[in-house]
Design a protein around this motif. Structure first.
Motif, PDB file in Angstrom:
ATOM      1  N   PHE A  30      31.755  79.836  18.618  1.00 53.55           N
ATOM      2  CA  PHE A  30      30.992  79.375  19.778  1.00 53.55           C
ATOM      3  C   PHE A  30      30.423  77.956  19.665  1.00 53.55           C
ATOM      4  CE2 PHE A  30      30.457  84.071  20.193  1.00 53.55           C
ATOM      5  CZ  PHE A  30      31.075  84.207  21.427  1.00 53.55           C
ATOM      6  N   TYR A  31      30.388  77.374  18.464  1.00 55.90           N
ATOM      7  CA  TYR A  31      29.679  76.103  18.282  1.00 55.90           C
ATOM      8  C   TYR A  31      30.168  75.010  19.236  1.00 55.90           C
ATOM      9  CZ  TYR A  31      27.898  71.822  16.181  1.00 55.90           C
ATOM     10  OH  TYR A  31      27.287  70.609  15.991  1.00 55.90           O
ATOM     11  N   ASN A  32      31.472  74.763  19.282  1.00 53.00           N
ATOM     12  CA  ASN A  32      31.984  73.683  20.142  1.00 53.00           C
ATOM     13  C   ASN A  32      31.725  73.962  21.614  1.00 53.00           C
ATOM     14  OD1 ASN A  32      32.883  72.101  18.032  1.00 53.00           O
ATOM     15  ND2 ASN A  32      34.911  73.016  18.013  1.00 53.00           N
ATOM     16  N   HIS A  33      31.778  75.235  22.006  1.00 55.87           N
ATOM     17  CA  HIS A  33      31.490  75.589  23.401  1.00 55.87           C
ATOM     18  C   HIS A  33      30.036  75.271  23.757  1.00 55.87           C
ATOM     19  CE1 HIS A  33      35.296  77.467  24.314  1.00 55.87           C
ATOM     20  NE2 HIS A  33      35.240  78.128  23.178  1.00 55.87           N
ATOM     21  N   ALA A  48      23.008  67.197  21.741  1.00 55.08           N
ATOM     22  CA  ALA A  48      23.706  68.460  22.028  1.00 55.08           C
ATOM     23  C   ALA A  48      24.006  69.208  20.727  1.00 55.08           C
ATOM     24  CB  ALA A  48      24.992  68.182  22.792  1.00 55.08           C
ATOM     25  N   LYS A  49      24.455  68.483  19.703  1.00 56.02           N
ATOM     26  CA  LYS A  49      24.751  69.121  18.422  1.00 56.02           C
ATOM     27  C   LYS A  49      23.473  69.689  17.783  1.00 56.02           C
ATOM     28  CE  LYS A  49      28.927  66.546  17.237  1.00 56.02           C
ATOM     29  NZ  LYS A  49      29.536  65.521  16.375  1.00 56.02           N
ATOM     30  N   GLU A  50      22.401  68.907  17.888  1.00 52.97           N
ATOM     31  CA  GLU A  50      21.128  69.351  17.328  1.00 52.97           C
ATOM     32  C   GLU A  50      20.638  70.614  18.047  1.00 52.97           C
ATOM     33  OE1 GLU A  50      16.675  67.488  16.999  1.00 52.97           O
ATOM     34  OE2 GLU A  50      18.375  66.147  16.613  1.00 52.97           O
ATOM     35  N   LEU A  51      20.798  70.592  19.364  1.00 52.09           N
ATOM     36  CA  LEU A  51      20.372  71.746  20.164  1.00 52.09           C
ATOM     37  C   LEU A  51      21.215  72.987  19.831  1.00 52.09           C
ATOM     38  CD1 LEU A  51      19.530  71.416  23.925  1.00 52.09           C
ATOM     39  CD2 LEU A  51      20.462  73.499  22.966  1.00 52.09           C
ATOM     40  N   ALA A  52      22.519  72.780  19.656  1.00 55.40           N
ATOM     41  CA  ALA A  52      23.408  73.896  19.327  1.00 55.40           C
ATOM     42  C   ALA A  52      23.033  74.490  17.965  1.00 55.40           C
ATOM     43  CB  ALA A  52      24.858  73.426  19.317  1.00 55.40           C
ATOM     44  N   GLN A  53      22.749  73.629  17.002  1.00 63.42           N
ATOM     45  CA  GLN A  53      22.354  74.115  15.682  1.00 63.42           C
ATOM     46  C   GLN A  53      21.056  74.919  15.765  1.00 63.42           C
ATOM     47  OE1 GLN A  53      22.320  70.619  13.230  1.00 63.42           O
ATOM     48  NE2 GLN A  53      24.538  70.350  13.370  1.00 63.42           N
ATOM     49  N   GLU A  54      20.157  74.438  16.599  1.00 60.37           N
ATOM     50  CA  GLU A  54      18.890  75.141  16.814  1.00 60.37           C
ATOM     51  C   GLU A  54      19.136  76.515  17.441  1.00 60.37           C
ATOM     52  OE1 GLU A  54      15.917  72.688  18.749  1.00 60.37           O
ATOM     53  OE2 GLU A  54      15.052  74.478  19.657  1.00 60.37           O
ATOM     54  N   ALA A  55      20.077  76.555  18.388  1.00 60.35           N
ATOM     55  CA  ALA A  55      20.416  77.834  19.042  1.00 60.35           C
ATOM     56  C   ALA A  55      20.952  78.827  18.018  1.00 60.35           C
ATOM     57  CB  ALA A  55      21.443  77.591  20.149  1.00 60.35           C
ATOM     58  N   PHE A  56      21.819  78.365  17.120  1.00 61.59           N
ATOM     59  CA  PHE A  56      22.381  79.266  16.102  1.00 61.59           C
ATOM     60  C   PHE A  56      21.328  79.683  15.085  1.00 61.59           C
ATOM     61  CE2 PHE A  56      26.432  77.782  17.765  1.00 61.59           C
ATOM     62  CZ  PHE A  56      27.183  78.948  17.709  1.00 61.59           C
ATOM     63  N   LEU A  57      20.423  78.774  14.760  1.00 62.77           N
ATOM     64  CA  LEU A  57      19.341  79.122  13.836  1.00 62.77           C
ATOM     65  C   LEU A  57      18.499  80.255  14.430  1.00 62.77           C
ATOM     66  CD1 LEU A  57      17.753  78.560  11.255  1.00 62.77           C
ATOM     67  CD2 LEU A  57      16.445  76.840  12.521  1.00 62.77           C
ATOM     68  N   ASN A  58      18.198  80.138  15.725  1.00 64.25           N
ATOM     69  CA  ASN A  58      17.427  81.181  16.396  1.00 64.25           C
ATOM     70  C   ASN A  58      18.215  82.473  16.532  1.00 64.25           C
ATOM     71  OD1 ASN A  58      14.598  80.427  17.692  1.00 64.25           O
ATOM     72  ND2 ASN A  58      15.829  78.579  17.488  1.00 64.25           N
ATOM     73  N   LEU A  59      19.519  82.327  16.745  1.00 67.87           N
ATOM     74  CA  LEU A  59      20.371  83.525  16.799  1.00 67.87           C
ATOM     75  C   LEU A  59      20.271  84.299  15.480  1.00 67.87           C
ATOM     76  CD1 LEU A  59      22.686  85.217  18.133  1.00 67.87           C
ATOM     77  CD2 LEU A  59      24.269  83.669  16.954  1.00 67.87           C
TER      78      LEU A  59
END
Length: 199
Positions: A30-33, A48-59
């Motif tokens: 899902f990361y690239n999406h 966007a990359k920072e936000l995505a990493q944050e989303a996965f950290l929270n996941l």
């Protein structure tokens, strides 16, 4: 159950138990999406990359709350949507003070689009299934032209040459395909917009 679905379900069970390899599987899926989704609204790849990493950290920290394998994509997109809205709103406040109105309407439009997206009602996987099943129901030639143009990214002339038909025929079939899909998927337009963004 399909073999791939079964494999993914096993990964999900391991993910829920805290298995890092299972988490990596979903991260790479899902990361690239997620990054692409965020870029469409905040126009900054690094953010966007920072936000995505944050989303996965929270996941990862909230994995016990995820009830189904499809809940992973819903969580990631819902989290990213919320953060994109925060960034857009923050930028609007900054713009107010530096008198930059050029992108205000675009930011407003992005805000409205993001607020209209509901990830809980229809997951990304379900949405893809819906779109592809609707494409499969198109007449044979229309479906073939739609696939070559939209999925294979071929130009009208290229398709016409390959199928030994006129460009006009290609245009008519593609236009018909769009009309049929818009009608069939009209109840899901906000989600369809998301799909088009991701693909």
């Amino acid at each position: 159950m399909k073999k791939t679905e079964n494999k993914e379900l096993i990964k999900f069970v391991h993910f829920k138990k805290g298995n890092e390899a299972a988490f990596e599987y979903f991260f790479y899926k899902f990361y690239n999406h997620i990054v692409g989704f965020c870029i469409q609204f905040i126009y900054d790849e690094n953010d966007a990359k920072e936000l995505a990493q944050e989303a996965f950290l929270n996941l990862w920290t909230q994995r016990e709350k995820i009830k189904t394998v499809n809940g992973i994509s819903s969580f990631l997109y819902t989290y990213s949507k919320s953060k994109c809205l925060n960034i857009i709103r923050h930028r609007k406040v900054k713009e107010k003070y530096i008198n930059q109105t050029l992108n205000k309407k675009e930011a407003q439009l992005n805000t409205e689009i993001l607020e209209s997206l509901q990830f809980d009602s229809l997951t990304i996987t379900e949405l893809e299934d819906l779109i592809f099943s609707s494409i499969e129901e198109l007449p044979k030639k229309t479906k073939e032209i739609f696939r070559r143009k939209r999925i294979d990214q071929k130009k009208n002339q290229e398709i016409a040459d390959e199928m030994n038909i006129s460009i006009k025929t290609v245009e008519v079939h593609f236009s018909n395909a769009i009309k049929v899909l818009k009608t069939k998927l009209s109840d899901y337009l906000p989600a369809i917009l998301l799909y088009l963004i991701l693909n």
